[in-house]
Design a protein around this motif. Structure first.
Motif, PDB file in Angstrom:
ATOM      1  N   GLY A 240       6.088 -14.473  15.889  1.00 41.21           N
ATOM      2  CA  GLY A 240       5.276 -15.460  15.190  1.00 41.21           C
ATOM      3  C   GLY A 240       5.957 -16.812  15.151  1.00 41.21           C
ATOM      4  N   LEU A 241       7.285 -16.821  14.970  1.00 40.96           N
ATOM      5  CA  LEU A 241       8.031 -18.077  14.958  1.00 40.96           C
ATOM      6  C   LEU A 241       8.019 -18.715  16.354  1.00 40.96           C
ATOM      7  CD1 LEU A 241       9.800 -20.167  13.596  1.00 40.96           C
ATOM      8  CD2 LEU A 241      11.776 -18.666  13.946  1.00 40.96           C
ATOM      9  N   ALA A 242       8.137 -17.885  17.377  1.00 42.76           N
ATOM     10  CA  ALA A 242       8.088 -18.409  18.748  1.00 42.76           C
ATOM     11  C   ALA A 242       6.741 -19.073  19.018  1.00 42.76           C
ATOM     12  CB  ALA A 242       8.338 -17.280  19.743  1.00 42.76           C
ATOM     13  N   ASN A 243       5.658 -18.438  18.565  1.00 44.10           N
ATOM     14  CA  ASN A 243       4.328 -19.019  18.765  1.00 44.10           C
ATOM     15  C   ASN A 243       4.183 -20.319  17.991  1.00 44.10           C
ATOM     16  OD1 ASN A 243       3.445 -16.993  20.479  1.00 44.10           O
ATOM     17  ND2 ASN A 243       2.699 -15.704  18.789  1.00 44.10           N
ATOM     18  N   ALA A 244       4.734 -20.353  16.766  1.00 48.25           N
ATOM     19  CA  ALA A 244       4.662 -21.570  15.956  1.00 48.25           C
ATOM     20  C   ALA A 244       5.437 -22.707  16.619  1.00 48.25           C
ATOM     21  CB  ALA A 244       5.214 -21.291  14.553  1.00 48.25           C
ATOM     22  N   LEU A 245       6.570 -22.370  17.251  1.00 48.28           N
ATOM     23  CA  LEU A 245       7.363 -23.389  17.938  1.00 48.28           C
ATOM     24  C   LEU A 245       6.622 -23.907  19.173  1.00 48.28           C
ATOM     25  CD1 LEU A 245      10.882 -21.706  17.677  1.00 48.28           C
ATOM     26  CD2 LEU A 245      10.197 -23.848  16.585  1.00 48.28           C
ATOM     27  N   GLY A 249       5.170 -27.724  20.550  1.00 45.09           N
ATOM     28  CA  GLY A 249       5.662 -28.260  21.816  1.00 45.09           C
ATOM     29  C   GLY A 249       7.062 -27.819  22.179  1.00 45.09           C
ATOM     30  N   ILE A 250       7.625 -26.854  21.425  1.00 44.95           N
ATOM     31  CA  ILE A 250       8.972 -26.360  21.706  1.00 44.95           C
ATOM     32  C   ILE A 250       8.858 -25.076  22.509  1.00 44.95           C
ATOM     33  CG2 ILE A 250      11.171 -25.655  20.717  1.00 44.95           C
ATOM     34  CD1 ILE A 250      10.351 -28.551  20.123  1.00 44.95           C
ATOM     35  N   THR A 251       9.217 -25.141  23.777  1.00 42.19           N
ATOM     36  CA  THR A 251       9.070 -23.966  24.639  1.00 42.19           C
ATOM     37  C   THR A 251      10.397 -23.284  24.955  1.00 42.19           C
ATOM     38  OG1 THR A 251       9.196 -25.374  26.605  1.00 42.19           O
ATOM     39  CG2 THR A 251       6.999 -24.912  25.722  1.00 42.19           C
ATOM     40  N   ASP A 252      11.516 -23.933  24.575  1.00 38.83           N
ATOM     41  CA  ASP A 252      12.826 -23.356  24.886  1.00 38.83           C
ATOM     42  C   ASP A 252      13.241 -22.404  23.766  1.00 38.83           C
ATOM     43  OD1 ASP A 252      15.228 -22.732  25.993  1.00 38.83           O
ATOM     44  OD2 ASP A 252      15.968 -24.793  26.130  1.00 38.83           O
ATOM     45  N   ALA A 253      12.510 -21.303  23.645  1.00 39.21           N
ATOM     46  CA  ALA A 253      12.798 -20.276  22.636  1.00 39.21           C
ATOM     47  C   ALA A 253      12.483 -18.918  23.242  1.00 39.21           C
ATOM     48  CB  ALA A 253      11.972 -20.503  21.378  1.00 39.21           C
ATOM     49  N   HIS A 254      13.407 -17.981  23.107  1.00 38.17           N
ATOM     50  CA  HIS A 254      13.167 -16.652  23.658  1.00 38.17           C
ATOM     51  C   HIS A 254      13.948 -15.607  22.873  1.00 38.17           C
ATOM     52  CE1 HIS A 254      16.816 -18.077  25.709  1.00 38.17           C
ATOM     53  NE2 HIS A 254      17.187 -16.802  25.720  1.00 38.17           N
ATOM     54  N   GLY A 265      17.462 -27.066  21.345  1.00 39.51           N
ATOM     55  CA  GLY A 265      16.853 -28.380  21.211  1.00 39.51           C
ATOM     56  C   GLY A 265      16.398 -28.739  19.814  1.00 39.51           C
ATOM     57  N   LEU A 266      16.600 -27.856  18.821  1.00 35.62           N
ATOM     58  CA  LEU A 266      16.213 -28.140  17.436  1.00 35.62           C
ATOM     59  C   LEU A 266      17.396 -27.904  16.509  1.00 35.62           C
ATOM     60  CD1 LEU A 266      12.658 -26.525  17.004  1.00 35.62           C
ATOM     61  CD2 LEU A 266      13.209 -28.914  17.472  1.00 35.62           C
ATOM     62  N   THR A 267      17.372 -28.570  15.362  1.00 37.10           N
ATOM     63  CA  THR A 267      18.370 -28.313  14.337  1.00 37.10           C
ATOM     64  C   THR A 267      17.912 -27.153  13.463  1.00 37.10           C
ATOM     65  OG1 THR A 267      17.352 -29.814  12.721  1.00 37.10           O
ATOM     66  CG2 THR A 267      18.934 -30.772  14.287  1.00 37.10           C
ATOM     67  N   LYS A 268      18.818 -26.624  12.665  1.00 36.55           N
ATOM     68  CA  LYS A 268      18.489 -25.544  11.734  1.00 36.55           C
ATOM     69  C   LYS A 268      17.387 -25.990  10.773  1.00 36.55           C
ATOM     70  CE  LYS A 268      20.537 -22.807   7.988  1.00 36.55           C
ATOM     71  NZ  LYS A 268      19.564 -23.296   6.984  1.00 36.55           N
ATOM     72  N   GLU A 269      17.481 -27.227  10.299  1.00 38.58           N
ATOM     73  CA  GLU A 269      16.491 -27.734   9.348  1.00 38.58           C
ATOM     74  C   GLU A 269      15.108 -27.811   9.983  1.00 38.58           C
ATOM     75  OE1 GLU A 269      20.412 -28.372   8.036  1.00 38.58           O
ATOM     76  OE2 GLU A 269      19.476 -29.047   9.916  1.00 38.58           O
ATOM     77  N   GLN A 270      15.038 -28.223  11.234  1.00 31.63           N
ATOM     78  CA  GLN A 270      13.744 -28.305  11.924  1.00 31.63           C
ATOM     79  C   GLN A 270      13.130 -26.922  12.115  1.00 31.63           C
ATOM     80  OE1 GLN A 270      15.325 -30.498  15.289  1.00 31.63           O
ATOM     81  NE2 GLN A 270      14.147 -32.335  14.733  1.00 31.63           N
ATOM     82  N   ILE A 271      13.966 -25.954  12.443  1.00 29.58           N
ATOM     83  CA  ILE A 271      13.470 -24.576  12.613  1.00 29.58           C
ATOM     84  C   ILE A 271      12.956 -24.042  11.281  1.00 29.58           C
ATOM     85  CG2 ILE A 271      14.140 -22.205  13.191  1.00 29.58           C
ATOM     86  CD1 ILE A 271      16.185 -23.447  15.156  1.00 29.58           C
ATOM     87  N   ALA A 275       9.161 -22.711  10.410  1.00 28.42           N
ATOM     88  CA  ALA A 275       8.971 -21.357   9.881  1.00 28.42           C
ATOM     89  C   ALA A 275       8.204 -21.382   8.563  1.00 28.42           C
ATOM     90  CB  ALA A 275      10.330 -20.681   9.699  1.00 28.42           C
ATOM     91  N   ARG A 276       8.549 -22.326   7.652  1.00 30.21           N
ATOM     92  CA  ARG A 276       7.851 -22.420   6.365  1.00 30.21           C
ATOM     93  C   ARG A 276       6.378 -22.734   6.576  1.00 30.21           C
ATOM     94  NH1 ARG A 276      12.529 -25.138   4.712  1.00 30.21           N
ATOM     95  NH2 ARG A 276      11.500 -27.154   5.064  1.00 30.21           N
ATOM     96  N   SER A 277       6.081 -23.646   7.499  1.00 23.17           N
ATOM     97  CA  SER A 277       4.693 -24.017   7.768  1.00 23.17           C
ATOM     98  C   SER A 277       3.883 -22.834   8.283  1.00 23.17           C
ATOM     99  CB  SER A 277       4.641 -25.161   8.793  1.00 23.17           C
ATOM    100  OG  SER A 277       5.298 -26.314   8.298  1.00 23.17           O
ATOM    101  N   ALA A 278       4.567 -21.923   8.994  1.00 20.61           N
ATOM    102  CA  ALA A 278       3.874 -20.762   9.558  1.00 20.61           C
ATOM    103  C   ALA A 278       3.920 -19.558   8.628  1.00 20.61           C
ATOM    104  CB  ALA A 278       4.495 -20.398  10.905  1.00 20.61           C
ATOM    105  N   GLY A 279       4.540 -19.729   7.467  1.00 14.05           N
ATOM    106  CA  GLY A 279       4.623 -18.620   6.513  1.00 14.05           C
ATOM    107  C   GLY A 279       5.575 -17.524   6.954  1.00 14.05           C
ATOM    108  N   ILE A 280       6.600 -17.884   7.700  1.00  7.93           N
ATOM    109  CA  ILE A 280       7.569 -16.911   8.225  1.00  7.93           C
ATOM    110  C   ILE A 280       8.896 -17.105   7.494  1.00  7.93           C
ATOM    111  CG2 ILE A 280       8.870 -16.194  10.281  1.00  7.93           C
ATOM    112  CD1 ILE A 280       6.456 -17.203  11.934  1.00  7.93           C
ATOM    113  N   GLU A 281       9.480 -16.006   7.068  1.00  6.47           N
ATOM    114  CA  GLU A 281      10.744 -16.075   6.348  1.00  6.47           C
ATOM    115  C   GLU A 281      11.907 -16.024   7.322  1.00  6.47           C
ATOM    116  OE1 GLU A 281      13.193 -13.790   2.749  1.00  6.47           O
ATOM    117  OE2 GLU A 281      11.228 -13.034   3.418  1.00  6.47           O
ATOM    118  N   VAL A 282      12.858 -16.939   7.136  1.00  6.55           N
ATOM    119  CA  VAL A 282      14.073 -16.958   7.948  1.00  6.55           C
ATOM    120  C   VAL A 282      15.198 -16.331   7.136  1.00  6.55           C
ATOM    121  CG1 VAL A 282      15.815 -18.422   9.050  1.00  6.55           C
ATOM    122  CG2 VAL A 282      13.393 -18.993   9.269  1.00  6.55           C
TER     123      VAL A 282
END
Length: 331
Positions: A240-245, A249-254, A265-271, A275-282
């Motif tokens: 779900g987090l990968a889809n949200a990214l 426009g963030i495709t460098d996630a696997h 390509g992202l900071t911890k804060e950006q991730i 995740a919060r916007s997508a309702g996913i807990e980190v």
């Protein structure tokens, strides 16, 4: 002691090849080391580094190809000790000569005053042991004395084979500062090593070879950038987090084998924000830093070298670069 036109010269190798009977030690090798920088010449033991350096210095005749200093073959330079300082073997020092005596012999041979011998001993941190015999020196001290010999003629070019060998951490830090200062003056420095981590903080550019062939040439930062760090994310829904990214426009996630999501390509804060916007807990994040030594080992593996060796590359000198006067001495 500084020459009036103290300036580095391009070290250039074009199609250099050396075959010993049925063994090809160096195979169609081309690269360049530009002035004003430290270039690392890297490869595992047996890759052909020392053979290449010996051909550059005219100690071995190449089967094919050329090596030049400021567009001039080393053997054609009229005053070589004032043009190129080289260290290929620190073990060849006469054991019964003192450090100062050793340097005075070389000073007389290349036509520099004896005072220069004491000066370079100070430069390499051996002033206090000037009257000790070289045979009593540790390997690290012998490396320093060999380097003092190389810089005796104040050459604008240094070629050093495994210069950090035998140095303790303090000595390696000193060598790094010394070589970077040399390059900052405009000098050209080429150092070989079979350990990238040993020279990683020293070099600006790298030339990596394997089995006598080029596998990478370029800026160290480019090598680091091509294998950039990533953040490993443990989340309640990695997919779900990968889809949200992707939606951002963030495709460098696997996914990685342990179930975490690797994001570049992202900071911890950006991730965390995505995740919060997508309702996913980190649950947690960890920085997965680039291990350049691992990258180096991959580059020099036989499979990579065979499949990914780039075509020969050369540097073009900047506009107005002076290749050297007709006497063959690079300035």
């Amino acid at each position: 002691m500084t020459s009036g036109l103290w300036q580095g010269a391009y070290l250039e190798v074009h199609g250099l090849t050396k075959q010993f009977r049925s063994t090809i030690a160096v195979n169609n090798l081309s690269f360049a080391a530009p002035p004003g920088s430290v270039t690392g010449f890297l490869g595992p033991n047996g890759a052909g580094k020392t053979t290449t350096l010996r051909m550059m210095l005219g100690l071995i005749r190449p089967t094919a190809g050329t090596a030049t200093v400021g567009s001039v073959p080393f053997t054609n330079i009229a005053d070589p000790a004032r043009a190129v300082g080289a260290v290929l073997d620190s073990l060849s020092l006469h054991p019964k000569r003192t450090a100062l005596g050793h340097l005075k012999v070389y000073a007389a041979a290349i036509g520099v005053p004896d005072t220069r011998a004491r000066e370079v001993l100070g430069l390499v941190g051996l002033a206090e042991v000037a009257n000790r015999r070289a045979g009593t020196f540790s390997l690290g001290m012998r490396q320093r004395l060999a380097l003092a010999t190389a810089v005796l003629g104040d050459p604008p070019v240094l070629i050093l084979d495994e210069p950090a060998n035998g140095l303790d951490p303090e000595g390696i830090a000193w060598l790094r500062d010394f070589l970077r200062s040399y390059a900052k003056r405009g000098g050209t420095v080429l150092i070989s090593s079979h350990i990238l981590r040993e020279v990683e903080q020293t070099v600006d550019n790298v030339v990596i070879i394997s089995r006598g062939s080029l596998v990478y040439q370029g800026a160290l930062d480019a090598l680091r950038g091509a294998n950039r760090s990533r953040i490993l994310v443990a989340a309640s829904s990695p997919f779900g987090l990968a889809n949200a990214l992707v939606a951002k426009g963030i495709t460098d996630a696997h996914m990685v084998p342990d179930g975490r999501l690797a994001v570049a390509g992202l900071t911890k804060e950006q991730i965390d924000s995505v995740a919060r916007s997508a309702g996913i807990e980190v649950f947690g994040t960890a920085l997965d830093s680039v291990d350049l030594e691992h990258v180096f080992l991959q580059l020099t593996s036989g499979q990579f070298a065979a499949q990914h060796a780039p075509p020969p590359q050369t540097y073009s000198p900047p506009p107005g670069y002076y290749h050297g006067p007709t006497d063959g001495v690079p300035r």
